[in-house]
Enzyme design. Structure first.
Site, mmCIF file in Angstrom:
data_model
loop_
_atom_site.group_PDB
_atom_site.id
_atom_site.type_symbol
_atom_site.label_atom_id
_atom_site.label_comp_id
_atom_site.label_asym_id
_atom_site.label_seq_id
_atom_site.Cartn_x
_atom_site.Cartn_y
_atom_site.Cartn_z
ATOM 1 N N ASP A 11 -48.358 -10.954 -20.621
ATOM 2 C CA ASP A 11 -47.347 -11.606 -21.467
ATOM 3 C C ASP A 11 -47.988 -12.128 -22.756
ATOM 4 O O ASP A 11 -48.948 -12.901 -22.714
ATOM 5 C CB ASP A 11 -46.711 -12.789 -20.718
ATOM 6 C CG ASP A 11 -45.835 -12.336 -19.556
ATOM 7 O OD1 ASP A 11 -45.575 -11.119 -19.428
ATOM 8 O OD2 ASP A 11 -45.400 -13.212 -18.775
ATOM 9 N N GLY A 37 -45.142 -10.350 -15.516
ATOM 10 C CA GLY A 37 -44.492 -9.204 -14.866
ATOM 11 C C GLY A 37 -43.707 -9.734 -13.675
ATOM 12 O O GLY A 37 -44.244 -10.511 -12.878
ATOM 13 N N GLY A 39 -42.761 -8.465 -10.885
ATOM 14 C CA GLY A 39 -43.327 -8.189 -9.561
ATOM 15 C C GLY A 39 -44.511 -9.090 -9.264
ATOM 16 O O GLY A 39 -44.580 -9.738 -8.212
ATOM 17 N N ASN A 41 -45.400 -11.889 -10.721
ATOM 18 C CA ASN A 41 -45.002 -13.307 -10.639
ATOM 19 C C ASN A 41 -44.439 -13.614 -9.246
ATOM 20 O O ASN A 41 -44.737 -14.657 -8.647
ATOM 21 C CB ASN A 41 -43.933 -13.636 -11.683
ATOM 22 C CG ASN A 41 -44.410 -13.432 -13.112
ATOM 23 O OD1 ASN A 41 -45.608 -13.316 -13.366
ATOM 24 N ND2 ASN A 41 -43.473 -13.368 -14.045
ATOM 25 N N THR A 207 -28.537 -16.987 -9.050
ATOM 26 C CA THR A 207 -29.125 -18.170 -9.676
ATOM 27 C C THR A 207 -28.306 -18.511 -10.916
ATOM 28 O O THR A 207 -27.871 -17.620 -11.645
ATOM 29 C CB THR A 207 -30.601 -17.924 -10.048
ATOM 30 O OG1 THR A 207 -30.685 -16.776 -10.905
ATOM 31 C CG2 THR A 207 -31.447 -17.682 -8.796
ATOM 32 N N ASP A 233 -40.787 -24.514 -20.418
ATOM 33 C CA ASP A 233 -40.830 -23.043 -20.498
ATOM 34 C C ASP A 233 -40.186 -22.481 -19.230
ATOM 35 O O ASP A 233 -40.701 -22.680 -18.131
ATOM 36 C CB ASP A 233 -42.302 -22.592 -20.608
ATOM 37 C CG ASP A 233 -42.461 -21.084 -20.726
ATOM 38 O OD1 ASP A 233 -41.442 -20.357 -20.666
ATOM 39 O OD2 ASP A 233 -43.611 -20.634 -20.872
ATOM 40 N N ASP A 239 -38.467 -15.699 -11.091
ATOM 41 C CA ASP A 239 -39.410 -15.004 -10.198
ATOM 42 C C ASP A 239 -39.947 -15.966 -9.140
ATOM 43 O O ASP A 239 -40.131 -15.582 -7.974
ATOM 44 C CB ASP A 239 -40.579 -14.431 -11.014
ATOM 45 C CG ASP A 239 -40.108 -13.409 -12.027
ATOM 46 O OD1 ASP A 239 -39.130 -12.691 -11.735
ATOM 47 O OD2 ASP A 239 -40.698 -13.340 -13.114
HETATM 48 O O1 RIB Z 1 -39.441 -12.884 -15.452
HETATM 49 C C1 RIB Z 1 -40.447 -13.168 -16.386
HETATM 50 C C2 RIB Z 1 -41.272 -11.940 -16.626
HETATM 51 O O2 RIB Z 1 -40.447 -10.943 -17.198
HETATM 52 C C3 RIB Z 1 -42.411 -12.099 -17.596
HETATM 53 O O3 RIB Z 1 -43.602 -12.524 -16.977
HETATM 54 C C4 RIB Z 1 -42.487 -10.737 -18.265
HETATM 55 O O4 RIB Z 1 -43.679 -10.067 -18.020
HETATM 56 C C5 RIB Z 1 -41.272 -9.961 -17.783
HETATM 57 O O5 RIB Z 1 -41.583 -9.072 -16.787
#
Ligand code: RIB
Length: 310
Positions: A11, A37, A39, A41, A207, A233, A239
């Site tokens: 990111d 990402g 997945g 996360n 959600t 943030d 995730d």
């Molecule tokens: O849901 C957040 C994520 O979405 C971020 O970390 C980014 O990489 C995208 O996949």
């Protein structure tokens, strides 16, 4: 054991007063990189929630962006099943985080698009398979069908939003969506409760950001108001919710208990910057929950009304 199959992205994050409108340039602050990402996360959230061992199937390129992603998963105790892709770079996400904590994300999926049906490991010993939609839909569908055939519970976070083929939905046990994603999945969007009822999946969780979340399990509906926090943030909060929900269900908790823990973890994830860097441990979630008063009647009835359950 839980298998998360999905994306990993580096990111690239810039904080700015607000998210730019089309054609607008906004002067932001310094940029930072974070492991992300959907997945990856969710795998970190599952692992930090404790309980079952977590494994992740992911694809990365042979470049310097892959290293911090693998290191973050490794240090969270996620066992890795890595596909190294020669001809695609590691996935990247370009994120603007506004001062009100909201974000806008553009993903360059790269190696994530090379995850293929033949990469699925032997599913023996796995209780749950958790997936998202930053890898090819055909691969997600093939994995869901294979898991269903072996009695593994299939959990799909249908993000980013897109319509889902009926054969995929038919193999899903638990669907997790936000409101935008829900609208993309239902054929005739009406009220929230009606939308949940329209989806042919045994359990659907939606959600609702600062409002909380709602769910349908069979014919029964549940709600969970959000825990108020000072958000800095919101990246990765959804995730975190998915990973912690699956970890709790895997531990035998009821859907309402799992929704409560997932909501608390997602609230805490909003209080720090970054995706994986902000995902709380099980102890932090328990300590946070111990300090929370019971939800007040007004917030419960506001959420019921919003969902069309009033
Ligand atoms: O849901 C957040 C994520 O979405 C971020 O970390 C980014 O990489 C995208 O996949």
């Amino acid at each position: 054991m839980i298998l998360v199959a999905g994306s990993a992205n580096l990111d690239f994050v810039v904080r700015a007063p607000h998210i730019p409108a089309p054609g607008e340039t906004v002067l932001g602050q310094a940029f930072t990189t974070y492991p992300g990402g959907k997945g990856a996360n969710q795998a970190v959230a599952c692992a930090r929630a404790g309980g079952a061992a977590t494994q992740m199937l992911l694809a990365v390129g042979q470049d310097s962006f892959a290293e911090p992603l693998l290191a973050s998963l490794y240090s969270a105790n996620v066992k890795l099943n890595t596909v190294l892709t020669q001809d695609q770079p590691t996935g990247c996400a370009f994120i603007c985080v506004a001062d009100n904590a909201e974000n806008a994300i553009t993903v360059a999926p790269g190696a994530n698009l090379t995850l293929a049906p033949e990469h699925l490991p032997d599913l023996t010993g796995f209780s749950h398979l958790l997936m998202q939609l930053e890898t090819p839909l055909a691969t997600v569908t093939a994995y869901a069908l294979a898991a269903r055939a072996q009695g593994v519970t299939v959990v799909l976070n249908a993000a980013p939003a897109q319509p889902l083929p009926p054969e995929l939905l038919a193999a899903v046990d638990v669907l997790i969506v936000n409101e935008g994603e829900l609208a993309a999945v239902v054929p005739y969007p009406v009220s929230l409760m009606t939308n949940l009822a329209q989806i042919a999946v045994p359990c659907v969780v939606v959600t609702l950001g600062q409002r909380g979340c709602a769910a349908r399990l069979g014919n029964t509906f549940f709600i969970q108001p959000a825990y108020p926090v000072n958000a800095v943030d919101t990246t990765g909060a959804g995730d975190t919710f998915c990973g912690v929900l699956v970890a709790a269900l895997d531990q035998g908790e009821s859907l309402t208990q799992a929704m409560q823990r997932a909501s608390a973890a997602a609230a805490l994830a909003c209080t720090e910057a970054g995706a994986q860097s902000s995902i709380p441990t099980a102890d932090a979630v328990s300590a946070f929950l111990a300090q929370q008063p019971a939800p007040c009647e007004a917030s419960v009835s506001a959420l019921c009304n919003y969902c069309g359950m009033g």
